[in-house]
Design an enzyme around this catalytic site. Sequence first.
Site, PDB file in Angstrom:
ATOM      1  N   LYS A 210      43.754  60.544  83.756  1.00 14.70           N
ATOM      2  CA  LYS A 210      43.149  61.543  82.851  1.00 14.70           C
ATOM      3  C   LYS A 210      43.477  62.962  83.310  1.00 14.70           C
ATOM      4  O   LYS A 210      43.869  63.802  82.505  1.00 14.70           O
ATOM      5  CB  LYS A 210      41.630  61.344  82.824  1.00 14.70           C
ATOM      6  CG  LYS A 210      40.870  62.496  82.197  1.00 14.70           C
ATOM      7  CD  LYS A 210      39.381  62.316  82.280  1.00 14.70           C
ATOM      8  CE  LYS A 210      38.727  62.815  83.533  1.00 14.70           C
ATOM      9  NZ  LYS A 210      38.410  64.243  83.594  1.00 14.70           N
ATOM     10  N   ASN A 211      43.329  63.206  84.599  1.00 12.75           N
ATOM     11  CA  ASN A 211      43.456  64.588  85.069  1.00 12.75           C
ATOM     12  C   ASN A 211      44.892  65.088  85.129  1.00 12.75           C
ATOM     13  O   ASN A 211      45.109  66.276  85.387  1.00 12.75           O
ATOM     14  CB  ASN A 211      42.765  64.754  86.431  1.00 12.75           C
ATOM     15  CG  ASN A 211      41.255  64.828  86.275  1.00 12.75           C
ATOM     16  OD1 ASN A 211      40.745  64.915  85.156  1.00 12.75           O
ATOM     17  ND2 ASN A 211      40.542  64.762  87.391  1.00 12.75           N
TER      18      ASN A 211
ATOM     19  N   ARG B 238      34.304  59.600  78.711  1.00 15.46           N
ATOM     20  CA  ARG B 238      35.148  60.811  78.851  1.00 15.46           C
ATOM     21  C   ARG B 238      36.327  60.547  79.762  1.00 15.46           C
ATOM     22  O   ARG B 238      37.370  61.191  79.631  1.00 15.46           O
ATOM     23  CB  ARG B 238      34.342  61.945  79.492  1.00 15.46           C
ATOM     24  CG  ARG B 238      33.311  62.552  78.612  1.00 15.46           C
ATOM     25  CD  ARG B 238      32.625  63.665  79.341  1.00 15.46           C
ATOM     26  NE  ARG B 238      33.523  64.796  79.398  1.00 15.46           N
ATOM     27  CZ  ARG B 238      33.135  66.055  79.456  1.00 15.46           C
ATOM     28  NH1 ARG B 238      31.852  66.327  79.476  1.00 15.46           N
ATOM     29  NH2 ARG B 238      33.997  67.022  79.493  1.00 15.46           N
TER      30      ARG B 238
ATOM     31  N   ASP C 247      35.805  63.270  93.284  1.00 17.39           N
ATOM     32  CA  ASP C 247      35.620  62.406  92.114  1.00 17.39           C
ATOM     33  C   ASP C 247      35.314  60.951  92.487  1.00 17.39           C
ATOM     34  O   ASP C 247      35.068  60.124  91.600  1.00 17.39           O
ATOM     35  CB  ASP C 247      36.851  62.464  91.194  1.00 17.39           C
ATOM     36  CG  ASP C 247      36.879  63.749  90.373  1.00 17.39           C
ATOM     37  OD1 ASP C 247      35.909  64.521  90.434  1.00 17.39           O
ATOM     38  OD2 ASP C 247      37.885  63.981  89.667  1.00 17.39           O
TER      39      ASP C 247
ATOM     40  N   ARG D 286      30.905  76.044  87.402  1.00 14.37           N
ATOM     41  CA  ARG D 286      32.346  75.769  87.535  1.00 14.37           C
ATOM     42  C   ARG D 286      33.072  77.087  87.253  1.00 14.37           C
ATOM     43  O   ARG D 286      33.575  77.315  86.158  1.00 14.37           O
ATOM     44  CB  ARG D 286      32.792  74.676  86.551  1.00 14.37           C
ATOM     45  CG  ARG D 286      31.971  73.412  86.552  1.00 14.37           C
ATOM     46  CD  ARG D 286      32.488  72.280  87.375  1.00 14.37           C
ATOM     47  NE  ARG D 286      33.828  71.839  87.299  1.00 14.37           N
ATOM     48  CZ  ARG D 286      34.237  70.686  86.756  1.00 14.37           C
ATOM     49  NH1 ARG D 286      33.391  69.911  86.144  1.00 14.37           N
ATOM     50  NH2 ARG D 286      35.500  70.327  86.831  1.00 14.37           N
TER      51      ARG D 286
ATOM     52  N   CYS E  29      31.884  68.587  83.328  1.00 16.45           N
ATOM     53  CA  CYS E  29      30.794  67.727  83.786  1.00 16.45           C
ATOM     54  C   CYS E  29      29.655  68.566  84.317  1.00 16.45           C
ATOM     55  O   CYS E  29      29.824  69.669  84.821  1.00 16.45           O
ATOM     56  CB  CYS E  29      31.296  66.729  84.808  1.00 16.45           C
ATOM     57  SG  CYS E  29      31.600  65.136  84.056  1.00 16.45           S
TER      58      CYS E  29
HETATM   59  C1  UD1 Z   1      39.503  69.267  88.760  1.00 19.80           C
HETATM   60  C2  UD1 Z   1      39.248  67.946  88.086  1.00 19.80           C
HETATM   61  C3  UD1 Z   1      37.943  67.353  88.584  1.00 19.80           C
HETATM   62  C4  UD1 Z   1      37.925  67.298  90.091  1.00 19.80           C
HETATM   63  C5  UD1 Z   1      38.289  68.641  90.704  1.00 19.80           C
HETATM   64  C6  UD1 Z   1      38.442  68.620  92.226  1.00 19.80           C
HETATM   65  C7  UD1 Z   1      40.255  68.160  85.897  1.00 19.80           C
HETATM   66  C8  UD1 Z   1      40.056  68.306  84.431  1.00 19.80           C
HETATM   67  N1  UD1 Z   1      39.157  68.154  86.648  1.00 19.80           N
HETATM   68  O1  UD1 Z   1      38.461  70.144  88.363  1.00 19.80           O
HETATM   69  O2  UD1 Z   1      37.829  66.045  88.038  1.00 19.80           O
HETATM   70  O3  UD1 Z   1      36.627  66.949  90.506  1.00 19.80           O
HETATM   71  O4  UD1 Z   1      39.521  69.106  90.173  1.00 19.80           O
HETATM   72  O5  UD1 Z   1      39.373  67.673  92.597  1.00 19.80           O
HETATM   73  O6  UD1 Z   1      41.356  68.006  86.391  1.00 19.80           O
HETATM   74  N2  UD1 Z   1      36.426  77.128  92.153  1.00 19.80           N
HETATM   75  C9  UD1 Z   1      36.058  78.455  92.250  1.00 19.80           C
HETATM   76  N3  UD1 Z   1      36.670  79.349  91.423  1.00 19.80           N
HETATM   77  C10 UD1 Z   1      37.633  78.995  90.542  1.00 19.80           C
HETATM   78  C11 UD1 Z   1      38.020  77.645  90.458  1.00 19.80           C
HETATM   79  C12 UD1 Z   1      37.391  76.731  91.281  1.00 19.80           C
HETATM   80  O7  UD1 Z   1      35.179  78.808  93.034  1.00 19.80           O
HETATM   81  O8  UD1 Z   1      38.155  79.866  89.839  1.00 19.80           O
HETATM   82  C13 UD1 Z   1      35.796  76.141  93.050  1.00 19.80           C
HETATM   83  C14 UD1 Z   1      35.013  75.072  92.295  1.00 19.80           C
HETATM   84  O9  UD1 Z   1      33.708  75.504  91.978  1.00 19.80           O
HETATM   85  C15 UD1 Z   1      35.036  73.957  93.317  1.00 19.80           C
HETATM   86  C16 UD1 Z   1      36.420  74.089  93.957  1.00 19.80           C
HETATM   87  O10 UD1 Z   1      36.827  75.426  93.703  1.00 19.80           O
HETATM   88  O11 UD1 Z   1      34.073  74.213  94.308  1.00 19.80           O
HETATM   89  C17 UD1 Z   1      37.448  73.139  93.418  1.00 19.80           C
HETATM   90  O12 UD1 Z   1      37.432  73.178  92.001  1.00 19.80           O
HETATM   91  P1  UD1 Z   1      38.748  72.866  91.155  1.00 19.80           P
HETATM   92  O13 UD1 Z   1      39.745  72.179  92.020  1.00 19.80           O
HETATM   93  O14 UD1 Z   1      39.141  74.095  90.447  1.00 19.80           O
HETATM   94  O15 UD1 Z   1      38.208  71.832  90.112  1.00 19.80           O
HETATM   95  P2  UD1 Z   1      38.611  71.703  88.598  1.00 19.80           P
HETATM   96  O16 UD1 Z   1      40.025  72.084  88.397  1.00 19.80           O
HETATM   97  O17 UD1 Z   1      37.552  72.341  87.766  1.00 19.80           O
END
Ligand code: UD1
Length: 418
Positions: free
Chosen positions: A22-23, A396, A305, A122, A117
């Site tokens: 999915k991701n 999802r 995850d 986020r 989620c």
């Molecule tokens: C993606 C995955 C999700 C997975 C996560 C971590 C998708 C659609 N989702 O989510 O399933 O759990 O990677 O492997 O692919 N952060 C910040 N600022 C930002 C961006 C992120 O502080 O601008 C923080 C987040 O709050 C979190 C960490 O960085 O603590 C990692 O998040 P991130 O890797 O960005 O997760 P997603 O891409 O949202």
Amino acid sequence: MDKISVEGGSRLYGRTVIGGMKNSALPVIYACLLIKDECIIENVPRVSDVENSLQILRGMGAYADFVGEHTVRIDASSVGGEIKDFPLVSKMRASSYLMGVLISRFGEAYLPMPGGCNFGARPIEQHLKGFSCLGATCSEENGLITIKAKEKLKSAKITLDKISVGATINTVLASVLVDGETVIENVAREPHVIDLINFLNACGAKIVHLGSKIAVEGVKKLHGIKYRIYPDMIESLTYMACVGVCGGEAELIGAEFSHISYVCDIFGKMGLEIKSDRERIIVKSRGNINGADVITAPYPLFPTDLHPQFAAMLCFANGGGTVTEEIFPGRFGYVAELQKMGAHIVREKNSVIISKSEMHAAELDATDLRAGAALIVASLGADGRSIVNNVGYIVRGYENIVGKISDLGGKIKFIKEI
Ligand code: UD1
């Protein structure tokens, strides 16, 4: 509301097919908006986040639909830059990839804050940092994001302050067509990031991933391609957790060992026997597993995850164990649900401490996608018939979870409420 019913307590024996990730399917689908040509994407899972993303693309004027069981055709040659379906965008995290592709193709993006989620804030400031370094201006007001490039985007050297899958992918998407070399440091290296880069390179991009750094040599245009998505590592690990809890033997056809070797090593120490070849992973357990202590961290370490499903497993493990959450501090919605089943699980700050428990059936509420999967893992191991509510979260990200666990011999049913 639809429910899943699980009759626990029996061993699992069988084989099932692991679907596409999915991701990585999601960013690849959004990346097709950069290409004025037809793309055929194979091994796309039929999950609601994918269906909703295709609908968003259709709303923008693209052809975007399944043309086979797991094959999607996308032709975004005549899309406009305006997003029609704001409510759908705000339901999903992956819709954040619209920012990167729209700023690249149209020089501007206007969209609601992406959802996702339900486990706490986020933020997206690292995504916006990437766009700003390329020369765009970004603002947010009342939950609406505006990103604009007054002139053409310019290549840059960008260091992300945090390792983020989303920010890494979005910065790659925004820079792939920008003249010159963009270097992005402190990047995520999850298999889904690599899958997206492989897709873009197959379309003519020039991107090199070097550990913690990505170098993007801008190209003038991308061309259409047929591309196959990687198998889903979290789906594979979830079914392995089911076998760990129940005992038995499962063949996971299409699962990719190299993506999950870190967790397989931990599963091995817990007593699971794992064998793999190019086509499958076979996992075997006597149902008498040992405990472990894990800490979630960016790839290649323990995936956030898998946190809830792993915590569910620890309720059945000799000596129990701990899970410390370092990525999403709010990811503990499943704890109260496992407690309803008799789990001895205590939360302390960003950790849970779990002792082996006499688990019994209960009526449970999925609080998010992976929490829902964890409740299914726990229900399979517990005596009696459990009901899992809020199935919408689970679909999802898991295609046909009921059918696949049934393939493995689990007594599980989907209850459709009219
Ligand atoms: C993606 C995955 C999700 C997975 C996560 C971590 C998708 C659609 N989702 O989510 O399933 O759990 O990677 O492997 O692919 N952060 C910040 N600022 C930002 C961006 C992120 O502080 O601008 C923080 C987040 O709050 C979190 C960490 O960085 O603590 C990692 O998040 P991130 O890797 O960005 O997760 P997603 O891409 O949202």
